[in-house]
Design an enzyme around this catalytic site. Sequence first.
Site, PDB file in Angstrom:
ATOM      1  N   TYR A  94       0.797  -1.225   0.000  1.00 15.73           N
ATOM      2  CA  TYR A  94       0.000   0.000   0.000  1.00 15.73           C
ATOM      3  C   TYR A  94       0.838   1.289   0.000  1.00 15.73           C
ATOM      4  O   TYR A  94       0.473   2.257  -0.699  1.00 15.73           O
ATOM      5  CB  TYR A  94      -1.006  -0.021   1.156  1.00 15.73           C
ATOM      6  CG  TYR A  94      -2.205  -0.866   0.808  1.00 15.73           C
ATOM      7  CD1 TYR A  94      -3.275  -0.323   0.099  1.00 15.73           C
ATOM      8  CD2 TYR A  94      -2.257  -2.214   1.136  1.00 15.73           C
ATOM      9  CE1 TYR A  94      -4.374  -1.099  -0.257  1.00 15.73           C
ATOM     10  CE2 TYR A  94      -3.343  -3.000   0.791  1.00 15.73           C
ATOM     11  CZ  TYR A  94      -4.397  -2.440   0.086  1.00 15.73           C
ATOM     12  OH  TYR A  94      -5.475  -3.209  -0.273  1.00 15.73           O
ATOM     13  N   GLU A 136      -9.014  -6.852   4.241  1.00 16.87           N
ATOM     14  CA  GLU A 136      -8.284  -7.976   3.641  1.00 16.87           C
ATOM     15  C   GLU A 136      -7.690  -8.901   4.689  1.00 16.87           C
ATOM     16  O   GLU A 136      -7.605 -10.121   4.471  1.00 16.87           O
ATOM     17  CB  GLU A 136      -7.205  -7.435   2.696  1.00 16.87           C
ATOM     18  CG  GLU A 136      -7.812  -6.822   1.438  1.00 16.87           C
ATOM     19  CD  GLU A 136      -6.904  -5.840   0.724  1.00 16.87           C
ATOM     20  OE1 GLU A 136      -5.680  -5.875   0.979  1.00 16.87           O
ATOM     21  OE2 GLU A 136      -7.421  -5.023  -0.063  1.00 16.87           O
TER      22      GLU A 136
END
Length: 382
Positions: A94, A136
Site C-alpha cells: 500500500y 483484507e
Amino acid sequence: MDSHKKEIIKATVPALEQHGTTITKVFYQTMFKKHPELLDMFNQTNQKVGDQPKALAFTVLQAARHIDNLEAIVPAVIGIAHKHRALNVLPEHYPIVGENLLIGIKEVLGDAATPEIMDAWEEYYGEIAQIFIDVENGMYQNADWDGFVPFEVVKKDHLSDDIVRYTVKNDTVEYDLRAGQYITVKVDPTDYPNEALRHYSICSINTDEGLQFAVKKEGAGETSGVVSHYMHDGVKVGDTLELSAPAGDFLLNHEEDKFLFIAGGVGATPVMAMIEEAIAADKDSKFIYSVQNAGMHPFKDEMKAFGEEIDVKIKYSDTEGYLTHEDFEGLTDRSVYICGSMHFMNAMIKVLSEVGFKEENIHFEPFGPKMSVIGETVAASN
C-alpha cells in the site's frame, strides 16, 4: 481527518472528474517502472485497453465524493478486497501505491496540486489504505488455504470454439465453494517476462471430480490475453497449476425468492454454478443467455439440462440480434444476477434500468475491472 482537509479533498472532485484517468495512467506507468515486480499482479491487457486505469480513477473519485460517508463505498471496497486477497496483495504494497498515486496527481495537475492539497491526499490515502488492509486481513484469515498451492489438471474440455473448461485436483486442501466465486491462477507463460495472475470463475458447485473453471481465449495481436492463450495452447492434462483460494462477493442472496440470470458469452461461467445452487434450493428461476452463434456457445448440455428444471432462453446474436427491452418485460419482480463482458454489462444494466428493474436488485460481475462498469453506468445516468 479534520474538516478543513475534508473540504480540500472535496474541492478536488472536479479535477478528478476531468483528469482522473490520466492521473491513474501516469500512476501505473511510474509504479511499474519503479517496481517491475508488481507487473505480475496486474492484467497488462486491461492496462493497454484502458479498463484498469478507468476503474482506479473512478474508485479514487468515489472516495473523494463520499469522504463524509465512506459507508457508501463499502460494497466496492469489499469487491476490490476480494481481488486483492486472491492476488496476495499485502500491507507492504500500500505505501508503494500511495507514493506513486501522489506522483500521478502532482504530475498531471501541476501547479494546481498545491502542498496543502498533496498533504490532504496523502493523509486521506493512508486512511483508505488502512480500511483495505483491515478488510483484507479478515479475508486472509477466512480463506480456505494460504497463498498459492499446486493443483493437477485432470480434465481439459473444449466447450466451444474459444472456451475451455479445466478440472483440477489437490486432495490435500479442503474448500467450501459458493456459486459465483472465482479462483486465481498463477502461471509463468512462455516468452513472457513475468509470472502472471488471472481470475477465472468457478463454473460448477459439483466438486466430485475436482474444482472446475473455464477460460476464454481472449483477443489477438497486441491485445491478446497472455494467460488465456497460454492456458489454451500450453496447459495439458497432467500439468500443475498454482491456485489461490476461492474468492468473490458475487453470491446468491437466498433471502430472495425469484431469480433472473442473464449472461453473455463466457459470462455464463459463474452463472452456471449459480443456477445449480438456485435449482438445489428450489428457487423460482429464469435464465436468459446471449451468445454470438452455435460455435461460440459453451455449456450446451448443461443448459439443456437446466431447461428441464427452469425456463431457459438462448439467443444467438448473429441471427436473432442482441437482447432488448422486450426480452425482460414482465420480469421486473425478480432479482437479477448478470455476468458478461464490459460492453455487455454496460448495455444490459442500461436496458434493465429502462425496463424498470430496481437498482438494488441488479447484481453483476463483469469480466474486467468492476469499477469501470460502475463508472460508465454512473456517467450515463448523469
